[in-house]
Design a protein around this motif. Structure first.
Motif, mmCIF file in Angstrom:
data_model
loop_
_atom_site.group_PDB
_atom_site.id
_atom_site.type_symbol
_atom_site.label_atom_id
_atom_site.label_comp_id
_atom_site.label_asym_id
_atom_site.label_seq_id
_atom_site.Cartn_x
_atom_site.Cartn_y
_atom_site.Cartn_z
ATOM 1 N N ALA A 77 0.818 -1.217 0.000
ATOM 2 C CA ALA A 77 0.000 0.000 0.000
ATOM 3 C C ALA A 77 0.851 1.266 0.000
ATOM 4 O O ALA A 77 0.414 2.312 -0.480
ATOM 5 C CB ALA A 77 -0.945 -0.005 1.199
ATOM 6 N N THR A 78 2.061 1.205 0.523
ATOM 7 C CA THR A 78 2.935 2.390 0.480
ATOM 8 C C THR A 78 3.191 2.777 -0.967
ATOM 9 O O THR A 78 3.026 3.941 -1.359
ATOM 10 C CB THR A 78 4.283 2.095 1.191
ATOM 11 O OG1 THR A 78 4.004 1.803 2.557
ATOM 12 C CG2 THR A 78 5.231 3.278 1.092
ATOM 13 N N HIS A 108 -2.129 7.900 6.807
ATOM 14 C CA HIS A 108 -0.877 7.150 6.969
ATOM 15 C C HIS A 108 0.266 7.982 6.384
ATOM 16 O O HIS A 108 0.074 8.764 5.461
ATOM 17 C CB HIS A 108 -1.001 5.825 6.210
ATOM 18 C CG HIS A 108 0.094 4.854 6.508
ATOM 19 N ND1 HIS A 108 1.276 4.818 5.803
ATOM 20 C CD2 HIS A 108 0.186 3.881 7.444
ATOM 21 C CE1 HIS A 108 2.050 3.858 6.291
ATOM 22 N NE2 HIS A 108 1.405 3.273 7.291
ATOM 23 N N ASN A 159 -5.510 3.366 10.563
ATOM 24 C CA ASN A 159 -4.717 2.240 11.065
ATOM 25 C C ASN A 159 -4.413 2.336 12.558
ATOM 26 O O ASN A 159 -4.030 1.354 13.174
ATOM 27 C CB ASN A 159 -3.409 2.120 10.278
ATOM 28 C CG ASN A 159 -2.658 3.427 10.217
ATOM 29 O OD1 ASN A 159 -3.142 4.397 9.627
ATOM 30 N ND2 ASN A 159 -1.502 3.488 10.827
ATOM 31 N N ASP A 184 -7.196 5.025 0.533
ATOM 32 C CA ASP A 184 -6.264 4.035 1.087
ATOM 33 C C ASP A 184 -7.108 3.041 1.886
ATOM 34 O O ASP A 184 -7.590 3.345 2.975
ATOM 35 C CB ASP A 184 -5.245 4.764 1.971
ATOM 36 C CG ASP A 184 -4.284 3.800 2.657
ATOM 37 O OD1 ASP A 184 -4.484 2.577 2.580
ATOM 38 O OD2 ASP A 184 -3.318 4.290 3.282
ATOM 39 N N GLN A 187 -6.416 -0.949 5.506
ATOM 40 C CA GLN A 187 -6.949 -1.533 6.744
ATOM 41 C C GLN A 187 -8.377 -2.041 6.609
ATOM 42 O O GLN A 187 -8.864 -2.756 7.485
ATOM 43 C CB GLN A 187 -6.897 -0.500 7.885
ATOM 44 C CG GLN A 187 -5.505 -0.165 8.354
ATOM 45 C CD GLN A 187 -4.803 -1.315 9.079
ATOM 46 O OE1 GLN A 187 -5.433 -2.259 9.552
ATOM 47 N NE2 GLN A 187 -3.490 -1.238 9.160
ATOM 48 N N SER A 207 -3.219 -3.771 0.378
ATOM 49 C CA SER A 207 -1.987 -4.431 0.818
ATOM 50 C C SER A 207 -2.310 -5.867 1.239
ATOM 51 O O SER A 207 -3.255 -6.088 2.006
ATOM 52 C CB SER A 207 -1.418 -3.658 2.014
ATOM 53 O OG SER A 207 -0.289 -4.321 2.517
ATOM 54 N N HIS A 209 -0.522 -8.011 3.110
ATOM 55 C CA HIS A 209 -0.131 -8.511 4.440
ATOM 56 C C HIS A 209 -1.041 -8.025 5.560
ATOM 57 O O HIS A 209 -0.877 -8.424 6.708
ATOM 58 C CB HIS A 209 1.339 -8.196 4.741
ATOM 59 C CG HIS A 209 1.644 -6.769 5.070
ATOM 60 N ND1 HIS A 209 1.766 -6.328 6.358
ATOM 61 C CD2 HIS A 209 1.858 -5.690 4.280
ATOM 62 C CE1 HIS A 209 2.074 -5.032 6.357
ATOM 63 N NE2 HIS A 209 2.124 -4.622 5.101
ATOM 64 N N LYS A 210 -2.026 -7.201 5.213
ATOM 65 C CA LYS A 210 -3.005 -6.793 6.227
ATOM 66 C C LYS A 210 -4.188 -7.761 6.253
ATOM 67 O O LYS A 210 -5.058 -7.665 7.093
ATOM 68 C CB LYS A 210 -3.538 -5.379 5.943
ATOM 69 C CG LYS A 210 -2.469 -4.324 5.750
ATOM 70 C CD LYS A 210 -1.766 -3.959 7.026
ATOM 71 C CE LYS A 210 -0.820 -2.784 6.782
ATOM 72 N NZ LYS A 210 0.002 -2.484 7.937
ATOM 73 N N CYS A 332 1.909 2.082 13.441
ATOM 74 C CA CYS A 332 1.987 1.100 12.357
ATOM 75 C C CYS A 332 3.327 0.383 12.308
ATOM 76 O O CYS A 332 3.976 0.333 11.277
ATOM 77 C CB CYS A 332 1.646 1.722 11.023
ATOM 78 S SG CYS A 332 0.815 0.536 9.968
HETATM 79 C C1 LIG Z 1 -3.671 2.643 6.227
HETATM 80 C C2 LIG Z 1 -2.352 2.132 5.763
HETATM 81 N N1 LIG Z 1 -1.858 2.577 4.603
HETATM 82 C C3 LIG Z 1 -0.694 2.151 4.126
HETATM 83 C C4 LIG Z 1 0.065 1.222 4.796
HETATM 84 C C5 LIG Z 1 1.349 0.733 4.209
HETATM 85 O O1 LIG Z 1 1.147 -0.557 3.700
HETATM 86 P P1 LIG Z 1 2.344 -1.494 3.219
HETATM 87 O O2 LIG Z 1 2.964 -2.054 4.442
HETATM 88 O O3 LIG Z 1 1.684 -2.532 2.363
HETATM 89 O O4 LIG Z 1 3.282 -0.657 2.421
HETATM 90 C C6 LIG Z 1 -0.415 0.730 6.031
HETATM 91 C C7 LIG Z 1 0.344 -0.201 6.877
HETATM 92 O O5 LIG Z 1 1.481 -0.065 7.179
HETATM 93 C C8 LIG Z 1 -1.648 1.198 6.510
HETATM 94 O O6 LIG Z 1 -2.156 0.752 7.678
#
Ligand SMILES: Cc1ncc(COP(=O)(O)O)c(C=O)c1O
Length: 417
Positions: A77-78, A108, A159, A184, A187, A207, A209-210, A332
């Motif tokens: 997600a980043t 985030h 988050n 985004d 979550q 993402s 891994h969530k 996070c």
């Molecule tokens: C709301 C939100 N956006 C973005 C991210 C980033 O996700 P990723 O770890 O897949 O880069 C996270 C978690 O770290 C998140 O909770």
């Protein structure tokens, strides 16, 4: 007797990978026919890998109510957030079509830092202040939109607090304006129902891994019809409609696809379970008194963010180390140890921010885990508060404030018993 390992209550940071997901990933890592590059359409190995990628695209799209051709694979997600913000605003700025974007102070860092990077390139950013309970009124979003606004970017579920932004209502409000709307949903996907295409959202970050998938893979939904054009962050072989070139990681993508399919099957049972566990945790923790709920009771079911009055967060963290894995401060699982920008934006005083903890529950969290964690917290609080009472520190005020705030559980940062 050996100590039980700490209970894992940090599912908002990352979730364990579902065993069925591991299995499908292994199949695409080491299976006899798994060596193909999904772009090598000239032979059966490449075509097999491409079919796995397209199946995953369907699975991800189905979970969030989007068209499969809108899914662009990313590393998480980043990257998806960066691609959405930098991609859309740079595209518009190059063509003289605006240079303003709107977001919120509780986003985030992957959004806030992308905003800051765009400001350095000449864009203008309006960051909205949330209400004290972390919510955002759709009318305030609309009020921030200007003639030169390119993009509005807001998260679905926060988050740190679990507060839900009403994306359908905000999308509806923005319908009359020629601005793009990015969400985004890192979550919320798999935890709340999403209807991306029906809502008319233009871009959505996801993402794996969530939601019990692997780390290092995610997606950006980019509305395919009418076609939305953004600047890529990198240039190469033209994969992913030119928006995100590079060889696709078949095993990661297949893993994310299956994780999404499983989440879609389980969303109702998961949600009911998480709600019950969150309620149980709150009931037990609030027995201590001087416990403050940050956010809203109607937030996402997996997150409970609370502040404990009259103790120092670090001291409580040390007390809890052996019992529970949770997040504090900048929640996070971040390397950034500064007090939470989210709680600060909601007006929570720094003294309480640093004694606040995010408990985030998961599919496998059991009632006995919750009880064990609550017992440890209550024990730790008792010990620390008795020390500070002896030393005449802030512990003495707890009872009074707790009584004052003994009201509804739905408002932000209220003191609850
Ligand atoms: C709301 C939100 N956006 C973005 C991210 C980033 O996700 P990723 O770890 O897949 O880069 C996270 C978690 O770290 C998140 O909770």
């Amino acid at each position: 007797m050996t100590e039980a390992p700490p209970v894992y209550l940090d599912h908002a940071a990352t979730t364990p990978v579902d065993p069925a997901v591991v299995e499908v990933m292994m199949r695409w890592l080491s299976g006899a026919d798994a060596m193909g590059n999904p772009s090598s359409r000239g032979h059966c190995y490449g075509r097999g890998a491409a079919a796995a990628v397209e199946k995953a695209r369907q699975q991800v799209a189905a979970l969030v109510g989007a068209e499969p051709e809108g899914i662009v694979w990313t590393s998480g997600a980043t990257e998806a957030n960066n691609l959405a913000l930098l991609g859309a605003v740079r595209f518009a700025m190059k063509r003289g079509r605006g240079r303003h974007l709107v977001s919120c102070r509780t986003e985030h860092k992957a959004v806030l830092e992308a905003c800051a990077a765009l400001e350095r390139e000449g864009a203008e950013v309006t960051l909205l202040d949330p209400a004290p309970d972390g919510s955002l009124c759709p009318g305030r979003v609309l009020d921030a939109v200007r003639d030169d606004t390119v993009l509005v970017s807001l998260m679905h579920v926060n988050n740190e607090t679990g507060v839900i932004h009403d994306i359908a209502a905000i999308a509806d409000t923005l319908r009359s304006c020629p601005v793009l709307f990015h969400v985004d949903a890192a979550q919320s996907a798999g935890r709340l129902p999403l209807a991306v295409a029906d809502w008319g959202v233009d871009m959505v970050s996801l993402s794996a891994h969530k939601l019990y998938g692997p780390k290092g893979v995610g997606a950006l939904y980019v509305r395919p019809r009418p076609r939305l054009r953004i600047e890529p962050l990198a240039y190469g072989g033209g994969q992913e409609r030119g928006m995100r070139p590079g060889t696709l990681a078949t095993h990661q993508i297949a893993g994310m696809g299956l994780a999404c399919a499983l989440a879609a099957e389980r969303i109702d049972t998961d949600s009911a379970h998480l709600l019950a566990m969150r309620r149980r945790l709150w009931d037990r923790l609030s027995e201590a008194g001087g416990v403050v709920l940050h956010g809203r009771w109607d937030g996402a079911p997996h997150i409970l963010n609370v502040g404990f009055q009259g103790v120092h967060g670090e001291a409580l963290e040390t007390e809890l180390e052996d019992a529970v894995a949770i997040s504090t401060g900048s929640a996070c699982a971040s390397a950034d140890a500064t007090p939470s920008h989210v709680l600060r934006a909601m007006g929570v005083p720094d003294t309480l921010v640093i004694s606040s903890f995010r408990f985030s529950l998961g599919r496998t969290t059991r009632a006995e885990d919750v009880d064990r964690v609550a017992r440890s917290v209550l024990q730790g609080l008792r010990r620390l508060r008795s020390f500070s009472a002896v030393r005449g520190e802030e512990g003495g005020e707890i009872g009074t404030e707790a009584r004052q705030g003994n009201a509804a559980v739905s408002a932000g940062s209220k003191v609850l018993q």
